[in-house]
Design a protein around this motif. Structure first.
Motif, PDB file in Angstrom:
ATOM      1  N   PRO A  14      -7.400 -11.700  -1.740  1.00 39.25           N
ATOM      2  CA  PRO A  14      -6.827 -12.092  -0.523  1.00 39.25           C
ATOM      3  C   PRO A  14      -7.741 -11.760   0.859  1.00 39.25           C
ATOM      4  O   PRO A  14      -7.999 -12.375   1.566  1.00 39.25           O
ATOM      5  CB  PRO A  14      -5.583 -11.232  -0.365  1.00 39.25           C
ATOM      6  N   ILE A  15      -8.584 -10.670   0.324  1.00 37.52           N
ATOM      7  CA  ILE A  15      -9.631 -10.469   1.516  1.00 37.52           C
ATOM      8  C   ILE A  15     -10.728 -11.598   1.484  1.00 37.52           C
ATOM      9  O   ILE A  15     -11.178 -11.709   2.533  1.00 37.52           O
ATOM     10  CB  ILE A  15     -10.268  -8.949   1.099  1.00 37.52           C
TER      11      ILE A  15
ATOM     12  N   GLY B 266      -3.835  -2.523   3.012  1.00 33.85           N
ATOM     13  CA  GLY B 266      -3.236  -3.494   2.099  1.00 33.85           C
ATOM     14  C   GLY B 266      -2.966  -3.214   0.991  1.00 33.85           C
ATOM     15  O   GLY B 266      -3.086  -2.242   0.358  1.00 33.85           O
ATOM     16  N   GLU B 267      -2.171  -4.062   0.208  1.00 35.58           N
ATOM     17  CA  GLU B 267      -1.489  -3.854  -1.034  1.00 35.58           C
ATOM     18  C   GLU B 267      -2.590  -3.639  -2.194  1.00 35.58           C
ATOM     19  O   GLU B 267      -3.659  -4.046  -1.812  1.00 35.58           O
ATOM     20  CB  GLU B 267      -0.681  -4.912  -1.586  1.00 35.58           C
ATOM     21  N   ASN B 268      -2.334  -3.120  -3.122  1.00 30.49           N
ATOM     22  CA  ASN B 268      -3.347  -3.000  -4.465  1.00 30.49           C
ATOM     23  C   ASN B 268      -3.538  -4.510  -4.793  1.00 30.49           C
ATOM     24  O   ASN B 268      -2.885  -5.316  -4.734  1.00 30.49           O
ATOM     25  CB  ASN B 268      -2.607  -2.325  -5.558  1.00 30.49           C
ATOM     26  N   GLY B 269      -4.847  -4.761  -5.043  1.00 32.75           N
ATOM     27  CA  GLY B 269      -5.426  -6.021  -5.421  1.00 32.75           C
ATOM     28  C   GLY B 269      -5.875  -6.853  -4.031  1.00 32.75           C
ATOM     29  O   GLY B 269      -6.244  -7.889  -4.499  1.00 32.75           O
ATOM     30  N   ALA B 270      -5.520  -6.347  -3.103  1.00 31.26           N
ATOM     31  CA  ALA B 270      -5.997  -7.280  -1.943  1.00 31.26           C
ATOM     32  C   ALA B 270      -7.457  -7.515  -1.645  1.00 31.26           C
ATOM     33  O   ALA B 270      -8.180  -8.254  -0.930  1.00 31.26           O
ATOM     34  CB  ALA B 270      -5.425  -6.533  -0.620  1.00 31.26           C
ATOM     35  N   GLY B 271      -8.334  -6.392  -2.193  1.00 36.97           N
ATOM     36  CA  GLY B 271      -9.744  -6.582  -2.186  1.00 36.97           C
ATOM     37  C   GLY B 271     -10.288  -5.694  -1.313  1.00 36.97           C
ATOM     38  O   GLY B 271     -11.585  -5.751  -0.772  1.00 36.97           O
ATOM     39  N   LYS B 272      -9.767  -4.583  -0.572  1.00 41.75           N
ATOM     40  CA  LYS B 272     -10.220  -3.520   0.359  1.00 41.75           C
ATOM     41  C   LYS B 272     -11.388  -2.830  -0.328  1.00 41.75           C
ATOM     42  O   LYS B 272     -12.435  -2.564   0.135  1.00 41.75           O
ATOM     43  CB  LYS B 272      -8.974  -2.536   0.422  1.00 41.75           C
ATOM     44  N   SER B 273     -11.220  -2.354  -1.753  1.00 39.13           N
ATOM     45  CA  SER B 273     -12.164  -1.671  -2.342  1.00 39.13           C
ATOM     46  C   SER B 273     -13.565  -2.545  -2.698  1.00 39.13           C
ATOM     47  O   SER B 273     -14.544  -1.978  -2.367  1.00 39.13           O
ATOM     48  CB  SER B 273     -11.916  -0.884  -3.467  1.00 39.13           C
ATOM     49  N   THR B 274     -13.246  -3.586  -2.840  1.00 40.85           N
ATOM     50  CA  THR B 274     -14.375  -4.564  -3.009  1.00 40.85           C
ATOM     51  C   THR B 274     -15.031  -4.827  -1.912  1.00 40.85           C
ATOM     52  O   THR B 274     -16.198  -4.889  -1.694  1.00 40.85           O
ATOM     53  CB  THR B 274     -13.621  -6.113  -3.489  1.00 40.85           C
ATOM     54  N   LEU B 275     -14.618  -5.101  -0.513  1.00 38.60           N
ATOM     55  CA  LEU B 275     -15.096  -5.205   0.598  1.00 38.60           C
ATOM     56  C   LEU B 275     -16.060  -3.881   0.812  1.00 38.60           C
ATOM     57  O   LEU B 275     -17.032  -3.987   1.372  1.00 38.60           O
ATOM     58  CB  LEU B 275     -14.305  -5.510   1.676  1.00 38.60           C
TER      59      LEU B 275
ATOM     60  N   LEU C 226     -15.885   4.932   2.644  1.00 38.35           N
ATOM     61  CA  LEU C 226     -15.118   5.659   1.714  1.00 38.35           C
ATOM     62  C   LEU C 226     -13.869   4.798   1.206  1.00 38.35           C
ATOM     63  O   LEU C 226     -13.332   4.296   2.033  1.00 38.35           O
ATOM     64  CB  LEU C 226     -14.374   7.135   2.599  1.00 38.35           C
ATOM     65  N   ASP C 227     -13.885   4.879   0.009  1.00 41.14           N
ATOM     66  CA  ASP C 227     -12.642   4.194  -0.864  1.00 41.14           C
ATOM     67  C   ASP C 227     -11.819   5.187  -1.101  1.00 41.14           C
ATOM     68  O   ASP C 227     -11.925   5.911  -2.500  1.00 41.14           O
ATOM     69  CB  ASP C 227     -13.147   3.547  -1.952  1.00 41.14           C
TER      70      ASP C 227
END
Length: 246
Positions: free
Chosen positions: A25-26, A47-56, A155-156
């Protein structure tokens, strides 16, 4: 003032290697969105899990030449963990260069702490060895003793291992360092850490990356709903009868 003033995502090259990125999603929200500016010294991604926050967050860290496995830009250990290719298509806009910095990723902290505790690298001036403390204690120790003003910190999920009281301490430390010139970009699921005063919040919602207030975040709304009626909510989710009140 910020070190990273913004970023933008260019079109990903076609190929099977990028198929999973295109589904995030991100990534969907950033393609064609143009430049995203950071307007505060503390920016949260929610955002929800799997949204791509950590990836960004990882892509921003790698783009700023931090070790993909975590730690400072001088951390030289390697990790077998897969690193996303998102940073190849991410253009980062810098307003100045940080004097210090750190990339913290919750799932790799054990490897980073082992690196810092290793013979020939451990420095007693920074306090006890990280592995002599609990997960939460070592996280707070890191915030208090290795994070400084005029630094860039990505920070993740820094709340990992922290009790609610410790999360309040962490939020206060983040706010204090930000006032003294540090910049933080943080992916979190914690409504406590999210409450840093003056922070900018970007939520991945309905296929877009949207600036929202603290009260508007889905995270805070869900937390408040649960706190208002924890037993009833838990009973509903478990498909059980609510526990009667005294």
């Amino acid at each position: 003032m910020t070190f990273i003033s913004g970023f933008e995502l260019s079109e990903l090259e076609p190929g099977e290697d990028n198929a999973y990125l295109r589904q995030l999603p991100i990534v969907k929200s950033l393609l064609g969105a143009g430049r995203i500016d950071f307007t505060s010294s503390v920016t949260f991604l929610v955002g929800e899990n799997g949204a791509g926050k950590s990836t960004l967050v990882e892509a921003l860290a790698v783009g700023m030449r931090f070790n993909p496995a975590g730690g400072t830009r001088n951390s030289l250990f390697s990790s077998a963990d897969t690193v996303s290719e998102l940073h190849y298509w991410l253009r980062i806009f810098r307003s100045r260069n940080p004097r210090d910095g750190y990339f913290l990723r919750a799932e790799a902290m054990n490897k980073v702490f082992s690196y810092y505790d290793a013979p020939g690298f451990y420095d007693p001036r920074f306090g006890p060895r990280m592995h002599t403390m609990s997960h939460g204690e070592s996280s707070l120790h890191l915030l208090k003793n290795r994070f400084h003003a005029n630094g860039l910190y990505l920070l993740d999920e820094p709340e990992s291992g922290l009790s609610p009281d410790s999360q309040i301490v962490a939020a206060a430390r983040i706010a204090d360092l930000a006032r003294r010139g540090a910049q933080f970009i943080i992916a979190t699921h914690s409504p406590i850490i999210l409450a840093v005063p003056g922070a900018e919040i970007l939520e991945i919602r309905d296929g877009a990356l949207t600036r929202v207030s603290y009260e508007e975040t889905s995270l805070v709304e869900a937390t408040r709903e649960f706190i208002d009626d924890p037993l009833g909510t838990a009973a509903y989710l478990c498909e059980a009868d609510p526990i009667p009140e005294d």
